[in-house]
Structure formats: C-alpha cells, structure tokens
Design a protein around this motif. Structure first.
Motif, short mmCIF file in Angstrom:
data_model
loop_
_atom_site.label_atom_id
_atom_site.label_comp_id
_atom_site.label_asym_id
_atom_site.label_seq_id
_atom_site.Cartn_x
_atom_site.Cartn_y
_atom_site.Cartn_z
N ASP A 81 0.82 -1.21 0.00
CA ASP A 81 0.00 0.00 0.00
C ASP A 81 0.86 1.26 0.00
OD1 ASP A 81 -2.53 -1.26 0.00
OD2 ASP A 81 -2.38 -1.60 2.16
N ARG A 111 -0.55 3.50 -3.08
CA ARG A 111 -1.54 2.99 -4.03
C ARG A 111 -2.40 4.14 -4.52
NH1 ARG A 111 -2.88 -2.27 -4.84
NH2 ARG A 111 -1.73 -2.90 -2.96
N ASP A 112 -2.61 4.22 -5.84
CA ASP A 112 -3.37 5.35 -6.38
C ASP A 112 -4.87 5.03 -6.41
OD1 ASP A 112 -3.80 3.80 -8.68
OD2 ASP A 112 -2.21 4.80 -9.83
N ASP A 113 -5.65 5.96 -6.95
CA ASP A 113 -7.11 5.84 -6.90
C ASP A 113 -7.69 5.26 -8.18
OD1 ASP A 113 -6.50 7.96 -8.53
OD2 ASP A 113 -7.71 9.45 -7.46
N ASN A 121 -0.25 0.54 -10.26
CA ASN A 121 -1.26 0.74 -9.22
C ASN A 121 -0.84 1.79 -8.20
OD1 ASN A 121 0.62 -0.47 -7.54
ND2 ASN A 121 -0.62 -2.27 -7.05
#
Length: 277
Positions: A81, A111-113, A121
């Motif tokens: 994460d 972690r991106d959206d 990711n």
C-alpha cells in the motif's frame, strides 16, 4: 496523513544526505566502473549509497524498491500500500564523467485511486532529490508544496516542515525570453529531435538545455524550463521522486502512450515515453 507524510519525507531527506556523503567519498578518489547486465555502469558509490539509504529508511517499517536492491516479485510489490522507490545514484554516467549532474532519488509511493493492473497501481506521495556536489535539495509531499534548499546538508537538522522555512517554494518566477526545452545529456534520440523541431515551429526560437539525471525534472518544476520530453528508456526509480516534486509545483508528468498521469508499480518497471510540462 499530512503529519505522517512530513515525518517520512524528513527521514528520506536524512537518508539522502547519508547517501550523498557516501557518494562524495568515492567521487573524491579513484574508483572502478563495472558493467551491469543491461550494460549500464555501476560503481562502489551506487552500492554504498544504497546501503546507507536502506539503513536509514529501515526504521520507517516500509518496504523499499531500489535499483541496487533485490529483485522483488511482482506479486509481493504490487501488494504494497505504501513503499519507498529509490535510485541511490541517478546519473551514474555523469558521476563517471565527474560533471556533478547526478542525484540521490527517494520517493514515497502509495496505491493510487485508479484500478490496478499490469500498467501500474501506485503514484508518488512525496519525493526527495539531492545533488551531492552542489548540496542542493529538492523535496515535496502531497499538499505540502515543492521546495528547493541551497547548501542543504549544512543547515540545522529538523523536520521537513522546519526545512521549508529555510527553503524556496517552487515554482520560482524566472525572466526567460525563449521557450525552453530540457533534454537528456546522455540519451538523445530521433524522437527527441523531432519534438524539439515541433516546439521550434510552434514557439519560434527556443532554448535547449541538456542535463543528466532527474535534475531535468527539477528544472521544469522550478520554472527554469518549460518542458522535458523523454523519448528514451527510463526506470520507475529514475522519475518517481522528481514526479512528486513536479506535481506539487503544479506541473504534469504524462505517459505519452495514454496522455494520462504516469503510473508506477507496473508489471515491468520500465517507464513508457513521457513528458514533464
């Protein structure tokens, strides 16, 4: 979250200074240049800087993905994460040439959206770029702004926030008459030349600056250049720290294959062609 990012970036700055001292110790004497499997150069400075950064960041409890570290399985790293993405010595070719244009790159990644997958990711949450020869530091964290500090390692130790009080916020207003393109000193390509010609047709006379390492991204973040096109291979650890700084300075780092934000933690850690503007 903001306080956590400040604390982590403060630790990353300390790690960059530790690495810088290791690099300068090797830089000041003779050294052997080895060749890695991809034919890129490797020196004792790369390895010593990696070890110094790993030791300093270990206390954060976050995993680290480094150019000189172990080969982390895709399944493991794509499960993270938050993690560190590190190039202990970005611009080894410039180091070997002794022109000073090399940096320590440390990025804090999260972690991106967007939906995860083989194309990535994660994105940068903060970054540190440190040029040991000039003792110039660039740093940023999400929501905290982008900053440049001169003679950085000589300043009193403190938190990342306290360091901003001794730094210049980016971008900076510069009196430039010509549209300025910054390009790689060591990785020219026909596509880059074609891009420069397109800019010349759009803007008339342009200024061209060539430079090594992630300092090219810093020039755009700072406002000394308008655009940095990259039509040659790079790795994720080459760009992530600069990406964080560019974003906080109001710049974009775009994947030229999708015209969307460059993403990280891909199945393959090689970046697509990209542009910083």
């Amino acid at each position: 979250m903001a306080q956590q990012l400040q604390t982590l970036i403060g630790t990353a700055i300390d790690a960059a200074f530790d690495a810088g001292r290791c690099i300068l110790e090797v830089y000041g004497r003779g050294f052997v240049v080895q060749e890695k499997a991809d034919r890129s150069p490797l020196t004792e400075a790369d390895l010593k800087a990696h070890a110094a950064i790993a030791e300093c960041l270990a206390g954060t409890g976050l995993p680290m993905l480094s150019e000189e570290g172990r080969d982390v399985p895709i399944e493991e790293r794509q499960g993270w994460d938050m993690y560190w993405l590190v190039d202990p010595l970005d611009g080894t070719k410039e180091f070997v040439k002794r022109n000073g244009e090399f940096t320590v790159n440390i990025a804090l990644m999260g972690r991106d959206d967007l939906p995860g997958g083989p194309l990535g990711n994660a994105g940068p949450l903060g970054g540190v770029l440190y040029a040991p020869v000039t003792d110039q530091l660039y740093f940023a964290w999400n929501g905290g702004g982008a900053w440049r500090q001169e003679l950085a390692a000589t300043k009193p130790a403190g938190s990342a926030y306290e360091r901003t009080l001794m730094s210049t916020r980016l971008p900076v207003e510069h009196a430039r008459e010509a549209y300025t393109v910054v390009a790689s000193r060591s990785h020219a390509s026909p596509e880059t030349e074609a891009f420069i010609e397109r800019m010349r047709s759009l803007h008339g006379d342009i200024a061209l600056t060539t430079m090594g390492s992630a300092l090219k991204i810093a020039l755009v973040a700072e406002g000394l250049a308008d655009v940095y096109p990259r039509y040659a291979p790079t790795m994720e650890w080459d760009t992530a720290a600069g990406h964080a700084i560019a974003m906080e300075a109001g710049r974009e780092v775009l994947d030229l294959t999708t015209n969307t934000r460059l993403r990280y933690n891909k199945n393959e850690l090689v970046n697509p062609w990209f542009i910083v503007q």
